[in-house]
Design a protein around this motif. Structure first.
Motif, PDB file in Angstrom:
ATOM      1  N   SER A   1     -15.930  -9.615 -19.089  1.00 27.31           N
ATOM      2  CA  SER A   1     -16.630  -9.004 -19.740  1.00 27.31           C
ATOM      3  C   SER A   1     -16.962  -9.728 -20.659  1.00 27.31           C
ATOM      4  CB  SER A   1     -14.825  -8.927 -20.922  1.00 27.31           C
ATOM      5  OG  SER A   1     -15.032 -10.380 -21.513  1.00 27.31           O
TER       6      SER A   1
ATOM      7  N   GLU B   1     -20.596  -7.793 -19.780  1.00 26.14           N
ATOM      8  CA  GLU B   1     -21.170  -6.078 -19.665  1.00 26.14           C
ATOM      9  C   GLU B   1     -20.879  -6.575 -21.050  1.00 26.14           C
ATOM     10  OE1 GLU B   1     -16.976  -5.351 -19.721  1.00 26.14           O
ATOM     11  OE2 GLU B   1     -17.096  -4.366 -17.518  1.00 26.14           O
ATOM     12  N   ARG B   2     -21.050  -7.746 -22.074  1.00 27.82           N
ATOM     13  CA  ARG B   2     -21.713  -7.151 -23.559  1.00 27.82           C
ATOM     14  C   ARG B   2     -22.861  -7.289 -23.670  1.00 27.82           C
ATOM     15  NH1 ARG B   2     -17.448 -11.617 -25.872  1.00 27.82           N
ATOM     16  NH2 ARG B   2     -16.074 -10.906 -25.647  1.00 27.82           N
TER      17      ARG B   2
END
Length: 296
Positions: free
Chosen positions: A258, A261-262
Motif C-alpha cells: 500500500s 502504491e502511493r
C-alpha cells in the motif's frame, strides 16, 4: 529448551518497599540474532538491549502498550540500535560499520562501539494514548549502566540493573537480567522527589541484588523464582504471574504494498529492478519483499 527461558517475572519486596523484574531469553535471542549473522561483539550488545527491553516492557500494565529502546550515535561503530516490546513479543536490530568494528579489540568498550550518543526509552500506552520518553547520554561501561542513569535522571527512582550474556556449548544464546527499584511508600510510591538514593532500605536491597552473578542470570536450568529466593531470602518476596516472551516482527507485505502504491508510476519504475520488481527489506527480521512496480 528449558521452561525457564523466554520469560519475565515481576516481584515485590513489600518489607523493603522495592520492586523489580527478572528476565531470561533463549529462543528469542537465537531467532533475532540468527536473522542477521552479526559479529560476536554486536551480538552481545543486541542481546543486552533485548534483555533491557524485556525488563522494561514487562512493566507495562497496558497489554497493548509498546516499549521502544533506541540508541543513536555519533562517531561510533554502531550507527543505530532499535529494540521494541509489545505484549511479550520482541524484535531488534543493529546497524553498524563492519570495517571499523574489525579494527577494534575483541571486547570493545561502550564508547568505542557507540561514540557520543544517547539512549532513548519510550513508553506508549495504547489504552490511554499516553506517551512518555526519557533520554540519557550513553555513558558508563555498559547498557545496564546507561539504563540505571535513565531511571536516576528521568524517573528519579534509585535502580539497579544487571545483565548477563552467554553462549552455551551447543551454540545457543542465553541472556538474562535483573531490574531492581526502590519505592519508599510501596509499589505505587510517593512523590519521586522524596526518593532517596541513600535510603537504608534501598542500600540493603541494592547490596543483595548486586551480588547476582552473570552465570545465575544465564543458567537455563535455574528457575527465576529460585534465583529471587537466593538473592532475597532474608525478606518476603511476592512473585507476580510470569510473562511469556517471543520473537516476532510486525512487517506486513500488504502494508508495504500500500505504501508503494502511493508513489507515482514513474517513481515506481525508477525504484524497480530489470525484472520490474521493487525490493523492500525489513531491518528487524531481514525479510525481503518483492513488489511489482506496475501495480494495479
Amino acid at each position: 529448551m528449558s521452561s525457564y527461558l523466554d520469560s519475565a517475572l515481576g516481584f515485590t519486596l513489600p518489607g523493603r518497599h522495592a520492586r523489580g523484574r527478572v528476565a531470561r531469553l533463549g529462543t528469542v535471542l537465537d531467532e533475532v540474532l540468527g536473522a542477521h549473522g552479526y559479529p560476536a561483539a554486536i551480538e552481545r550488545v543486541l542481546a543486552e538491549a533485548l534483555v533491557l527491553a524485556a525488563l522494561f516492557g514487562s512493566t507495562l500494565k497496558d497489554a497493548t502498550g509498546q516499549l521502544t529502546l533506541q540508541a543513536q550515535t555519533q562517531g561510533g561503530v554502531i550507527d543505530l540500535l532499535v529494540c521494541d516490546y509489545r505484549g511479550g513479543v520482541m524484535r531488534g536490530y543493529i546497524r553498524h560499520d563492519p570495517e571499523r568494528l574489525g579494527e577494534l579489540p575483541a571486547d570493545p568498550s561502550l564508547f568505542a562501539l557507540f561514540g557520543k550518543g544517547y539512549l532513548a526509552i519510550t513508553f506508549d500506552q495504547t489504552m490511554t494514548k499516553e506517551r512518555y520518553q526519557g533520554i540519557v547520554p550513553l555513558e558508563g561501561g555498559s547498557l545496564a549502566q546507561a539504563a540505571e542513569s535513565y531511571f536516576a535522571q528521568s524517573e528519579q527512582i534509585p535502580s539497579l540493573v544487571r545483565i548477563g550474556v552467554a553462549r552455551l556449548p551447543d551454540g545457543r544464546h542465553v541472556a538474562g537480567g535483573l531490574l531492581l527499584q526502590h519505592l519508599p511508600e510501596g509499589e505505587e510510591g510517593r512523590d519521586r522527589i522524596h526518593t532517596r538514593l541513600d535510603h537504608p532500605e534501598w542500600e540493603h536491597v541494592a547490596a543483595l541484588g548486586g551480588t547476582v552473578q552473570g552465570e545465575e542470570l544465564t543458567d537455563p536450568a535455574l528457575p527465576l523464582e529460585t534465583l529471587l529466593w537466593r538473592l532475597f531470602n532474608e525478606d518476603e518476596v511476592r512473585v507476580l504471574p510470569p510473562v511469556a516472551l517471543a520473537q516476532g516482527c510486525r512487517c506486513d507485505p500488504d502494508h508495504i504494498r500500500s505504501v508503494i502504491e502511493r508513489f507515482p508510476a514513474d517513481e515506481r519504475a525508477e525504484m524497480a529492478d530489470e525484472a520490474g520488481l521493487i525490493h523492500v527489506d525489513c531491518e528487524f527480521c531481514a525479510s525481503r519483499y518483492s513488489i511489482e512496480a506496475a501495480l494495479g
